[in-house]
Design a protein around this motif. Structure first.
Motif, PDB file in Angstrom:
ATOM      1  N   UNK A   1       2.047  -3.092  -0.192  1.00  0.00           N
ATOM      2  CA  UNK A   1       3.162  -2.448  -0.878  1.00  0.00           C
ATOM      3  C   UNK A   1       3.757  -3.385  -1.924  1.00  0.00           C
ATOM      4  N   UNK A   2       3.822  -4.666  -1.609  1.00  0.00           N
ATOM      5  CA  UNK A   2       4.393  -5.638  -2.533  1.00  0.00           C
ATOM      6  C   UNK A   2       3.466  -5.955  -3.706  1.00  0.00           C
ATOM      7  N   UNK A   3       2.159  -5.872  -3.494  1.00  0.00           N
ATOM      8  CA  UNK A   3       1.221  -6.341  -4.520  1.00  0.00           C
ATOM      9  C   UNK A   3       0.463  -5.244  -5.262  1.00  0.00           C
ATOM     10  N   UNK A   4       0.441  -4.035  -4.729  1.00  0.00           N
ATOM     11  CA  UNK A   4      -0.327  -2.953  -5.366  1.00  0.00           C
ATOM     12  C   UNK A   4       0.652  -1.868  -5.838  1.00  0.00           C
ATOM     13  N   UNK A   5       0.907  -1.821  -7.148  1.00  0.00           N
ATOM     14  CA  UNK A   5       1.898  -0.862  -7.667  1.00  0.00           C
ATOM     15  C   UNK A   5       1.625   0.595  -7.278  1.00  0.00           C
TER      16      UNK A   5
ATOM     17  N   UNK B   1       4.290   5.918  -2.272  1.00  0.00           N
ATOM     18  CA  UNK B   1       5.058   5.794  -1.017  1.00  0.00           C
ATOM     19  C   UNK B   1       4.167   5.905   0.221  1.00  0.00           C
ATOM     20  N   UNK B   2       2.979   5.290   0.162  1.00  0.00           N
ATOM     21  CA  UNK B   2       2.076   5.358   1.318  1.00  0.00           C
ATOM     22  C   UNK B   2       2.721   4.710   2.522  1.00  0.00           C
ATOM     23  N   UNK B   3       2.473   5.294   3.691  1.00  0.00           N
ATOM     24  CA  UNK B   3       3.017   4.792   4.947  1.00  0.00           C
ATOM     25  C   UNK B   3       1.863   4.276   5.797  1.00  0.00           C
ATOM     26  N   UNK B   4       2.060   3.124   6.409  1.00  0.00           N
ATOM     27  CA  UNK B   4       1.039   2.475   7.227  1.00  0.00           C
ATOM     28  C   UNK B   4       1.332   2.760   8.689  1.00  0.00           C
ATOM     29  N   UNK B   5       0.492   3.581   9.314  1.00  0.00           N
ATOM     30  CA  UNK B   5       0.702   3.955  10.707  1.00  0.00           C
ATOM     31  C   UNK B   5      -0.025   3.012  11.660  1.00  0.00           C
ATOM     32  N   UNK B   6      -1.180   2.493  11.224  1.00  0.00           N
ATOM     33  CA  UNK B   6      -1.966   1.577  12.066  1.00  0.00           C
ATOM     34  C   UNK B   6      -2.846   0.734  11.149  1.00  0.00           C
TER      35      UNK B   6
END
Length: 149
Positions: free
Chosen positions: A11-15, A21-26
């Motif tokens: 999230x910090x490095x890939x605009x 707003x991708x969410x990381x579930x696992x």
């Protein structure tokens, strides 16, 4: 100080990850699961997620599992996407989830790297509609670990 998660790093490095707003579930070496929220700004002409947004979701899931499985190798190799192909199976509506798995055992890939080779390996991604679990897309991403010079 806590170590950032793979999701926080991406999230910090890939605009584009931030934009969608991708969410990381696992995010584990065995499986990466990411979710694309339903966002009208990223809909296509039939009110579902745009094909480009679904591609980015799948590619991002593939990158997550690569980082989870090979993060300890980053001091000696750079993970690079070689190619990716996606098939759109059904209309995706609402929230969609991408699940990525490695197509080869990580130990086998690391062994090739240890031998001085530049291993290539597939990552399989399935994209599903959250509303009913229907498969809306399938992606095959081919990655490599390029040894540092």
């Amino acid at each position: 100080m806590t170590t950032p998660t793979i999701g926080q790093m991406l999230t910090a490095t890939v605009p584009m990850v931030r934009t969608l707003n991708l969410e990381y579930l696992e995010t584990t070496p065995e499986r990466a699961v990411l979710q694309l929220p339903d966002q009208p700004d990223y809909h296509n002409h039939v009110a579902g997620p745009h094909a480009g947004a679904m591609f980015t979701l799948g590619e991002s899931a593939s990158g997550c599992i690569v980082l989870a499985a090979f993060g300890e190798q980053l001091s000696r190799a750079v993970p690079l996407l070689v190619k990716a192909e996606i098939s759109y199976k059904k209309l995706a509506m609402g929230v969609v989830t991408a699940t990525a798995t490695l197509g080869r055992p990580a130990a086998e890939i690391i062994a090739e790297l240890d031998e001085g080779k530049r291993p290539e390996f597939p990552v399989e991604v399935t994209i599903t509609r959250d509303s009913d679990g229907a498969v809306t897309g399938e992606m095959r991403a081919l990655w490599t670990l390029r040894p540092n010079s």
